[in-house]
Write a protein that holds these residues in place. Structure first.
Motif, PDB file in Angstrom:
ATOM      1  N   SER A 131      45.308  30.710  39.846  1.00 41.05           N
ATOM      2  CA  SER A 131      44.860  31.630  40.886  1.00 41.05           C
ATOM      3  C   SER A 131      45.700  32.895  40.898  1.00 41.05           C
ATOM      4  O   SER A 131      45.180  34.010  41.004  1.00 41.05           O
ATOM      5  N   SER A 132      47.014  32.734  40.755  1.00 43.14           N
ATOM      6  CA  SER A 132      47.940  33.865  40.820  1.00 43.14           C
ATOM      7  C   SER A 132      47.741  34.823  39.644  1.00 43.14           C
ATOM      8  O   SER A 132      47.659  36.043  39.841  1.00 43.14           O
ATOM      9  N   VAL A 133      47.655  34.287  38.449  1.00 43.07           N
ATOM     10  CA  VAL A 133      47.601  35.163  37.275  1.00 43.07           C
ATOM     11  C   VAL A 133      46.214  35.758  37.062  1.00 43.07           C
ATOM     12  O   VAL A 133      46.082  36.778  36.371  1.00 43.07           O
ATOM     13  N   THR A 134      45.185  35.151  37.641  1.00 43.23           N
ATOM     14  CA  THR A 134      43.833  35.706  37.514  1.00 43.23           C
ATOM     15  C   THR A 134      43.415  36.500  38.748  1.00 43.23           C
ATOM     16  O   THR A 134      42.322  37.075  38.768  1.00 43.23           O
ATOM     17  N   ASN A 135      44.266  36.479  39.776  1.00 45.77           N
ATOM     18  CA  ASN A 135      43.984  37.186  41.025  1.00 45.77           C
ATOM     19  C   ASN A 135      42.669  36.719  41.649  1.00 45.77           C
ATOM     20  O   ASN A 135      41.857  37.516  42.131  1.00 45.77           O
ATOM     21  N   ARG A 136      42.481  35.406  41.661  1.00 47.29           N
ATOM     22  CA  ARG A 136      41.301  34.795  42.268  1.00 47.29           C
ATOM     23  C   ARG A 136      41.742  33.714  43.245  1.00 47.29           C
ATOM     24  O   ARG A 136      42.851  33.192  43.141  1.00 47.29           O
ATOM     25  N   LYS A 137      40.886  33.356  44.173  1.00 46.53           N
ATOM     26  CA  LYS A 137      41.228  32.344  45.155  1.00 46.53           C
ATOM     27  C   LYS A 137      41.268  30.960  44.514  1.00 46.53           C
ATOM     28  O   LYS A 137      40.517  30.678  43.574  1.00 46.53           O
ATOM     29  N   VAL A 138      42.135  30.105  45.074  1.00 48.41           N
ATOM     30  CA  VAL A 138      42.270  28.751  44.543  1.00 48.41           C
ATOM     31  C   VAL A 138      40.933  28.015  44.581  1.00 48.41           C
ATOM     32  O   VAL A 138      40.563  27.307  43.645  1.00 48.41           O
ATOM     33  N   ARG A 139      40.175  28.189  45.675  1.00 48.46           N
ATOM     34  CA  ARG A 139      38.897  27.474  45.784  1.00 48.46           C
ATOM     35  C   ARG A 139      37.912  27.929  44.716  1.00 48.46           C
ATOM     36  O   ARG A 139      37.079  27.143  44.247  1.00 48.46           O
ATOM     37  N   ASP A 140      37.995  29.231  44.307  1.00 50.29           N
ATOM     38  CA  ASP A 140      37.097  29.718  43.255  1.00 50.29           C
ATOM     39  C   ASP A 140      37.489  29.121  41.901  1.00 50.29           C
ATOM     40  O   ASP A 140      36.612  28.799  41.078  1.00 50.29           O
ATOM     41  N   ILE A 141      38.786  28.994  41.670  1.00 44.66           N
ATOM     42  CA  ILE A 141      39.253  28.358  40.443  1.00 44.66           C
ATOM     43  C   ILE A 141      38.790  26.899  40.416  1.00 44.66           C
ATOM     44  O   ILE A 141      38.312  26.396  39.380  1.00 44.66           O
ATOM     45  N   ALA A 142      38.928  26.228  41.554  1.00 41.51           N
ATOM     46  CA  ALA A 142      38.517  24.816  41.643  1.00 41.51           C
ATOM     47  C   ALA A 142      37.026  24.674  41.399  1.00 41.51           C
ATOM     48  O   ALA A 142      36.578  23.740  40.701  1.00 41.51           O
ATOM     49  N   GLU A 143      36.244  25.580  41.964  1.00 38.85           N
ATOM     50  CA  GLU A 143      34.792  25.502  41.783  1.00 38.85           C
ATOM     51  C   GLU A 143      34.410  25.701  40.325  1.00 38.85           C
ATOM     52  O   GLU A 143      33.532  24.997  39.794  1.00 38.85           O
ATOM     53  N   GLU A 144      35.068  26.642  39.639  1.00 38.51           N
ATOM     54  CA  GLU A 144      34.765  26.868  38.227  1.00 38.51           C
ATOM     55  C   GLU A 144      35.134  25.655  37.386  1.00 38.51           C
ATOM     56  O   GLU A 144      34.381  25.247  36.493  1.00 38.51           O
ATOM     57  N   LEU A 145      36.265  25.051  37.688  1.00 40.64           N
ATOM     58  CA  LEU A 145      36.701  23.881  36.929  1.00 40.64           C
ATOM     59  C   LEU A 145      35.741  22.712  37.125  1.00 40.64           C
ATOM     60  O   LEU A 145      35.370  22.023  36.166  1.00 40.64           O
ATOM     61  N   THR A 146      35.338  22.454  38.371  1.00 42.57           N
ATOM     62  CA  THR A 146      34.447  21.323  38.639  1.00 42.57           C
ATOM     63  C   THR A 146      33.033  21.578  38.113  1.00 42.57           C
ATOM     64  O   THR A 146      32.304  20.638  37.801  1.00 42.57           O
ATOM     65  N   THR A 147      32.656  22.853  37.997  1.00 42.10           N
ATOM     66  CA  THR A 147      31.312  23.183  37.513  1.00 42.10           C
ATOM     67  C   THR A 147      31.231  23.209  35.995  1.00 42.10           C
ATOM     68  O   THR A 147      30.280  22.683  35.395  1.00 42.10           O
ATOM     69  N   THR A 148      32.248  23.812  35.358  1.00 36.60           N
ATOM     70  CA  THR A 148      32.211  23.997  33.897  1.00 36.60           C
ATOM     71  C   THR A 148      33.103  23.039  33.140  1.00 36.60           C
ATOM     72  O   THR A 148      32.953  22.879  31.932  1.00 36.60           O
ATOM     73  N   GLY A 149      34.059  22.427  33.857  1.00 41.10           N
ATOM     74  CA  GLY A 149      35.026  21.561  33.189  1.00 41.10           C
ATOM     75  C   GLY A 149      36.169  22.327  32.561  1.00 41.10           C
ATOM     76  O   GLY A 149      37.017  21.738  31.893  1.00 41.10           O
ATOM     77  N   LEU A 150      36.207  23.657  32.778  1.00 38.86           N
ATOM     78  CA  LEU A 150      37.236  24.503  32.162  1.00 38.86           C
ATOM     79  C   LEU A 150      37.919  25.368  33.197  1.00 38.86           C
ATOM     80  O   LEU A 150      37.290  25.834  34.140  1.00 38.86           O
ATOM     81  N   LEU A 151      39.211  25.603  32.999  1.00 38.33           N
ATOM     82  CA  LEU A 151      39.928  26.597  33.783  1.00 38.33           C
ATOM     83  C   LEU A 151      39.683  27.970  33.185  1.00 38.33           C
ATOM     84  O   LEU A 151      39.502  28.105  31.965  1.00 38.33           O
TER      85      LEU A 151
END
Length: 222
Positions: free
Chosen positions: A197-217
């Motif tokens: 989240s810090s290095v991509t300047n995105r919210k933690v929940r958005d990172i979590a959603e992408e991981l659970t949806t695509t399987g990738l960070l």
């Protein structure tokens, strides 16, 4: 009013549905009302129509936003209640009354609905004829606005709680994926999400959603 209060509590956690119910019930409850609209004022500057019973309130609110004058703005910024008996003879907002009259507005009654941080709300009641609102309209409108404000606050609070639960579930699922895939502890997995989240300047929940949806960070450089 008891019946009105029950109607306003029907849509638990659905803010948009609650807004629509408020406008519909106001038009059917307050004496003299033909149409109703709810407008938010964001940052105390920009008017944002949120619900309306017809195009007339929507157009009239957009007109106030464009002209930067009108009874809705006064109800939000200066007075809790603003009554306009006859737009043809009203002198407080000359540009608005002239153009709103051309739209078919005859008289108006506006109530401050809520003040919350930098967002304010107004309940705007419209009649197509002059002198539609009397003291009874004012009294009923004030009571109705009080019930509506409570119902809206409750709907927004429940929506926030539901959103928070959804976000926690997403983050929990993302942590589970990382723990299983990389043999991490729960704290370590959460640390990975926070770092991403810090290095991509995105919210933690958005990172979590992408991981659970695509399987990738998302890719990082850190």
């Amino acid at each position: 009013m008891s019946s009105v209060a029950r109607q306003l509590q029907e849509e638990h956690g659905d803010v948009e549905a609650t807004l629509q119910i408020i406008t519909a019930v106001a038009a059917a409850t307050v004496p003299g009302v033909d149409e109703c609209g709810i407008t938010y004022v964001v940052g105390r500057q920009q008017l944002e129509p949120r619900a309306w019973t017809s195009e007339l309130p929507q157009m009239a609110d957009a007109l106030q936003d464009r002209l930067r004058e009108g009874p809705c703005l006064d109800a939000v910024w200066e007075n809790a209640v603003v009554r306009v008996d006859d737009l043809e003879t009203e002198t407080r907002w000359p540009r608005f009354t002239r153009e709103a009259g051309a739209l078919g507005v005859g008289s108006m009654l506006c109530f401050q609905l809520f003040v919350q941080a930098d967002v304010l709300g107004a309940l705007n009641l419209y009649s197509r004829g002059p002198s539609a609102f009397d003291d009874e309209s004012m009294d009923v409108g004030l009571m109705f606005a009080g019930h509506a404000a409570v119902a809206l606050a409750g709907a927004e609070h429940e929506a926030d709680l539901r959103g928070g639960m959804t976000h926690r579930d997403l983050i929990g699922q993302a942590k589970g994926i990382l723990m299983e895939r990389h043999r991490l502890t729960a704290d370590q997995a959460f640390g990975v999400l926070v770092h991403t989240s810090s290095v991509t300047n995105r919210k933690v929940r958005d990172i979590a959603e992408e991981l659970t949806t695509t399987g990738l960070l998302p890719p990082t450089t850190g």
